[in-house]
Design a protein around this motif. Structure first.
Motif, mmCIF file in Angstrom:
data_model
loop_
_atom_site.group_PDB
_atom_site.id
_atom_site.type_symbol
_atom_site.label_atom_id
_atom_site.label_comp_id
_atom_site.label_asym_id
_atom_site.label_seq_id
_atom_site.Cartn_x
_atom_site.Cartn_y
_atom_site.Cartn_z
ATOM 1 N N PHE A 210 0.882 -1.173 0.000
ATOM 2 C CA PHE A 210 0.000 0.000 0.000
ATOM 3 C C PHE A 210 0.914 1.216 0.000
ATOM 4 O O PHE A 210 1.634 1.463 0.966
ATOM 5 C CB PHE A 210 -0.911 -0.016 1.236
ATOM 6 N N SER A 211 0.904 1.940 -1.104
ATOM 7 C CA SER A 211 1.905 2.979 -1.307
ATOM 8 C C SER A 211 1.223 4.328 -1.511
ATOM 9 O O SER A 211 0.309 4.446 -2.330
ATOM 10 C CB SER A 211 2.725 2.579 -2.547
ATOM 11 N N ASP A 212 1.679 5.335 -0.765
ATOM 12 C CA ASP A 212 1.103 6.675 -0.931
ATOM 13 C C ASP A 212 1.321 7.140 -2.377
ATOM 14 O O ASP A 212 2.397 6.949 -2.956
ATOM 15 C CB ASP A 212 1.762 7.657 0.050
ATOM 16 N N GLN A 213 0.309 7.770 -2.911
ATOM 17 C CA GLN A 213 0.300 8.257 -4.295
ATOM 18 C C GLN A 213 1.514 9.141 -4.625
ATOM 19 O O GLN A 213 1.951 9.201 -5.763
ATOM 20 C CB GLN A 213 -0.992 9.070 -4.419
ATOM 21 N N LYS A 214 2.062 9.818 -3.617
ATOM 22 C CA LYS A 214 3.159 10.758 -3.897
ATOM 23 C C LYS A 214 4.522 10.180 -3.514
ATOM 24 O O LYS A 214 5.501 10.924 -3.412
ATOM 25 C CB LYS A 214 2.927 12.071 -3.144
ATOM 26 N N ASN A 215 4.600 8.868 -3.283
ATOM 27 C CA ASN A 215 5.886 8.304 -2.887
ATOM 28 C C ASN A 215 6.960 8.529 -3.948
ATOM 29 O O ASN A 215 6.687 8.563 -5.145
ATOM 30 C CB ASN A 215 5.753 6.799 -2.591
ATOM 31 N N HIS A 216 8.184 8.626 -3.465
ATOM 32 C CA HIS A 216 9.342 8.937 -4.319
ATOM 33 C C HIS A 216 9.633 7.823 -5.325
ATOM 34 O O HIS A 216 9.342 6.651 -5.085
ATOM 35 C CB HIS A 216 10.567 9.135 -3.407
ATOM 36 N N ALA A 217 10.241 8.221 -6.433
ATOM 37 C CA ALA A 217 10.577 7.280 -7.521
ATOM 38 C C ALA A 217 11.385 6.080 -7.012
ATOM 39 O O ALA A 217 11.230 4.965 -7.524
ATOM 40 C CB ALA A 217 11.373 8.022 -8.593
ATOM 41 N N ASN B 123 1.626 -7.159 -5.789
ATOM 42 C CA ASN B 123 0.365 -6.423 -5.946
ATOM 43 C C ASN B 123 0.539 -5.073 -5.280
ATOM 44 O O ASN B 123 0.868 -5.001 -4.092
ATOM 45 C CB ASN B 123 -0.777 -7.176 -5.257
ATOM 46 N N LYS B 124 0.297 -4.028 -6.058
ATOM 47 C CA LYS B 124 0.525 -2.682 -5.533
ATOM 48 C C LYS B 124 -0.793 -1.933 -5.470
ATOM 49 O O LYS B 124 -1.518 -1.879 -6.459
ATOM 50 C CB LYS B 124 1.505 -1.965 -6.453
ATOM 51 N N ASN B 125 -1.115 -1.371 -4.303
ATOM 52 C CA ASN B 125 -2.300 -0.520 -4.160
ATOM 53 C C ASN B 125 -1.829 0.891 -3.851
ATOM 54 O O ASN B 125 -1.091 1.096 -2.890
ATOM 55 C CB ASN B 125 -3.167 -0.990 -2.978
ATOM 56 N N ILE B 126 -2.268 1.838 -4.654
ATOM 57 C CA ILE B 126 -1.891 3.238 -4.397
ATOM 58 C C ILE B 126 -3.008 3.884 -3.590
ATOM 59 O O ILE B 126 -4.163 3.859 -4.033
ATOM 60 C CB ILE B 126 -1.770 4.022 -5.716
ATOM 61 N N ASN C 171 -1.770 10.942 1.684
ATOM 62 C CA ASN C 171 -2.050 11.210 3.112
ATOM 63 C C ASN C 171 -3.509 10.950 3.486
ATOM 64 O O ASN C 171 -4.002 11.550 4.460
ATOM 65 C CB ASN C 171 -1.695 12.670 3.467
ATOM 66 N N ASN C 172 -4.182 10.064 2.742
ATOM 67 C CA ASN C 172 -5.619 9.881 2.948
ATOM 68 C C ASN C 172 -5.880 8.592 3.736
ATOM 69 O O ASN C 172 -5.808 7.478 3.208
ATOM 70 C CB ASN C 172 -6.307 9.837 1.581
ATOM 71 N N LEU C 173 -6.183 8.773 5.016
ATOM 72 C CA LEU C 173 -6.342 7.617 5.919
ATOM 73 C C LEU C 173 -7.550 6.773 5.538
ATOM 74 O O LEU C 173 -7.505 5.536 5.612
ATOM 75 C CB LEU C 173 -6.484 8.108 7.361
ATOM 76 N N ALA C 174 -8.625 7.440 5.122
ATOM 77 C CA ALA C 174 -9.847 6.690 4.783
ATOM 78 C C ALA C 174 -9.587 5.788 3.587
ATOM 79 O O ALA C 174 -10.003 4.618 3.558
ATOM 80 C CB ALA C 174 -10.986 7.664 4.493
ATOM 81 N N ASP C 175 -8.886 6.310 2.598
ATOM 82 C CA ASP C 175 -8.593 5.513 1.403
ATOM 83 C C ASP C 175 -7.666 4.346 1.759
ATOM 84 O O ASP C 175 -7.849 3.213 1.295
ATOM 85 C CB ASP C 175 -7.952 6.409 0.336
ATOM 86 N N LEU C 176 -6.688 4.620 2.610
ATOM 87 C CA LEU C 176 -5.776 3.549 3.038
ATOM 88 C C LEU C 176 -6.554 2.467 3.777
ATOM 89 O O LEU C 176 -6.401 1.273 3.507
ATOM 90 C CB LEU C 176 -4.661 4.136 3.928
ATOM 91 N N GLU D 137 -1.218 8.149 12.863
ATOM 92 C CA GLU D 137 -2.463 7.534 12.386
ATOM 93 C C GLU D 137 -2.168 6.439 11.352
ATOM 94 O O GLU D 137 -2.769 5.366 11.383
ATOM 95 C CB GLU D 137 -3.386 8.599 11.766
ATOM 96 N N ILE D 138 -1.232 6.714 10.456
ATOM 97 C CA ILE D 138 -0.898 5.715 9.429
ATOM 98 C C ILE D 138 -0.316 4.469 10.102
ATOM 99 O O ILE D 138 -0.703 3.334 9.797
ATOM 100 C CB ILE D 138 0.109 6.290 8.393
ATOM 101 N N GLY D 139 0.582 4.683 11.048
ATOM 102 C CA GLY D 139 1.208 3.546 11.743
ATOM 103 C C GLY D 139 0.177 2.711 12.473
ATOM 104 O O GLY D 139 0.189 1.464 12.407
ATOM 105 N N MET D 140 -0.751 3.380 13.157
ATOM 106 C CA MET D 140 -1.762 2.632 13.939
ATOM 107 C C MET D 140 -2.687 1.851 13.015
ATOM 108 O O MET D 140 -3.020 0.696 13.270
ATOM 109 C CB MET D 140 -2.541 3.588 14.846
ATOM 110 N N LEU D 141 -3.075 2.502 11.938
ATOM 111 C CA LEU D 141 -3.974 1.854 10.974
ATOM 112 C C LEU D 141 -3.309 0.626 10.357
ATOM 113 O O LEU D 141 -3.911 -0.463 10.267
ATOM 114 C CB LEU D 141 -4.292 2.878 9.878
ATOM 115 N N ALA D 142 -2.065 0.792 9.959
ATOM 116 C CA ALA D 142 -1.339 -0.318 9.328
ATOM 117 C C ALA D 142 -1.247 -1.503 10.288
ATOM 118 O O ALA D 142 -1.478 -2.659 9.903
ATOM 119 C CB ALA D 142 0.049 0.146 8.912
#
Ligand SMILES: Cc1ncc(COP(=O)(O)O)c(C=O)c1O
Length: 408
Positions: free
Chosen positions: A138-145, A157-160, A164-169, A201-206
């Protein structure tokens, strides 16, 4: 069969870039030790002194005396190169010292050096994916190249998820079977927008969904947190990130990259990542510079607060004259100038008229239409330099009738 004309193909490609205003002109600089952010710029018509406004040497550590002394000493003691890969005669004492201090800094058990942050992300992510069969990332849409390179290398399998959108994650995590290996990968500070991720929030959700957490702190280390260990330290959530990647090319003022994680994770990456195994290790002089820089950064409270002061001042002044900046809580101030030609025109004008160097940022680094100047004030940019930059931009905006900022 006629012989294919390779040169013509490359020529056509370059002509297209030039026509679209996306051709990359490298500025030829000579940084002057002790005078940062001043430098000499070499052009076809001569040499002139400029003020750099787009450096990633965020704290000016590239000229810090402790770093320079350590590098001089290391050069005299150990010579130029390491002489091998880490596995074959290139494992120096200074590499291991640096790794153990980096691990402690991030409150992890171990760390591993790479020759760049790019290689660290590519090597670590691709190794983790290979070692976790069926893994979904699960990779943030703006992650570095470099993160994208690591994710795509081994065809997982890659999910974008939206930036920074917790609901989408959460939606995407919830849709994935609970017994699948998962990695959530994000950055702390996104270098082109200056946005900061909601790390806690991202860490807890993951972890709620049983995912491994992977954090790129390349633009966070040295600048945030009581000991400068990054945004995860500042937000008191180092323990929520299983793997942390950063580099020495930005706030450290040197070059190289590293990964910090549990002993087993690091051992697995060390044993698997081709970008770690099959390459000459960091020159000891570079590792010594990074180690000296780390020791300064841990206590660099004054440098950090001076940098944040200059960032706040620049942002306030740009807002006063309603220039279209993105406002984020980070140290990066993006000035949006949609259109590659216009963006280059502004940068050229600054260089020609007021000796300011700021590199236009184009596609593919940012989306077409979102071209920008990415301003990075350091503790060594004076209030007078800030005034000069803002007054010049304000003048140019008025002269060229460029759009001002609409939002409050
Ligand atoms: C978020 C991020 N990660 C990794 C890297 C790569 O680091 P390095 O320049 O050390 O290869 C960069 C560099 O620009 C970056 O912005």
């Amino acid at each position: 069969m006629t012989h294919p004309n390779y040169r013509a193909r490359f020529h056509d490609y370059l002509a297209k870039l030039k026509q679209e205003g996306r051709y990359r002109h490298f500025a030829v600089l000579e940084r002057h030790c002790g005078a940062f952010p001043k430098a000499s710029m070499h052009t076809a018509t001569g040499v002139k002194d400029v003020t750099i406004w787009c450096s990633n040497d965020y704290l000016g550590m590239g000229q810090h005396t402790a770093v320079l002394e350590a590098m001089h000493e290391a050069l005299d003691m150990w010579g130029a190169g390491s002489g091998g890969t880490r596995n074959i005669s290139g494992n120096m004492l200074v590499h291991t010292q640096l790794e153990s201090e980096l691990a402690a800094w991030h409150a992890k058990e171990a760390a591993l050096l790479f020759t760049s942050g790019y290689n660290a992300n590519e090597g670590a992510l691709s190794a983790l994916i290979k070692l976790l069969p069926g893994c979904v990332v699960f990779s943030d849409q703006k992650n570095h190249a470099s993160m994208i390179a690591g994710i795509t290398r081994n065809h997982c399998n890659k999910n974008i998820f939206a930036h920074n959108n917790l609901a989408d994650l959460e939606r995407q995590l919830a849709e994935t079977s609970s017994d699948t290996f998962k990695i959530v990968a994000c950055e702390s500070v996104y270098s082109m927008d200056g946005t900061i991720a909601p790390l806690r929030e991202i860490g807890m959700l993951a972890h709620k969904y049983g995912a491994l957490t992977y954090l790129d702190e390349v633009h966070g280390v040295g600048l945030y947190g009581a000991n400068g260990a990054g945004v995860a330290e500042r937000d008191d959530c180092l323990d929520l990130f299983d793997v942390i990647v950063a580099n020495f090319g930005k706030s450290f003022g040197v070059a190289g990259g590293y990964v910090a994680a549990s002993r087993e994770t690091i051992d697995a990456i060390r044993s698997h990542a081709p970008g770690f195994i099959f390459t000459t290790s960091l020159p000891p002089v570079v590792a010594a510079g990074a180690l000296a820089s780390l020791r300064v950064l841990r206590d660099a409270h004054d440098l950090r607060s001076r940098m944040h002061r200059q960032v706040d001042l620049l942002r306030k002044r740009l807002l006063e004259v309603k220039l279209p900046i993105l406002t984020s809580g980070s140290h990066i101030v993006p000035l949006l100038i949609g259109g590659a030609q216009c963006c280059k025109g502004v940068a050229d004008w600054l260089f020609e008229n007021v000796n300011i160097y700021v590199q236009p940022i184009n596609y593919p680094t940012v989306a077409t239409g979102e071209e920008r100047l990415r301003l990075t004030p350091t503790p060594l940019h004076t209030d007078a330099m800030i005034d000069e930059l803002v007054d010049s931009l304000d003048f140019l905006w008025r002269q060229q009738h460029l759009p001002r900022r609409i939002a409050a």
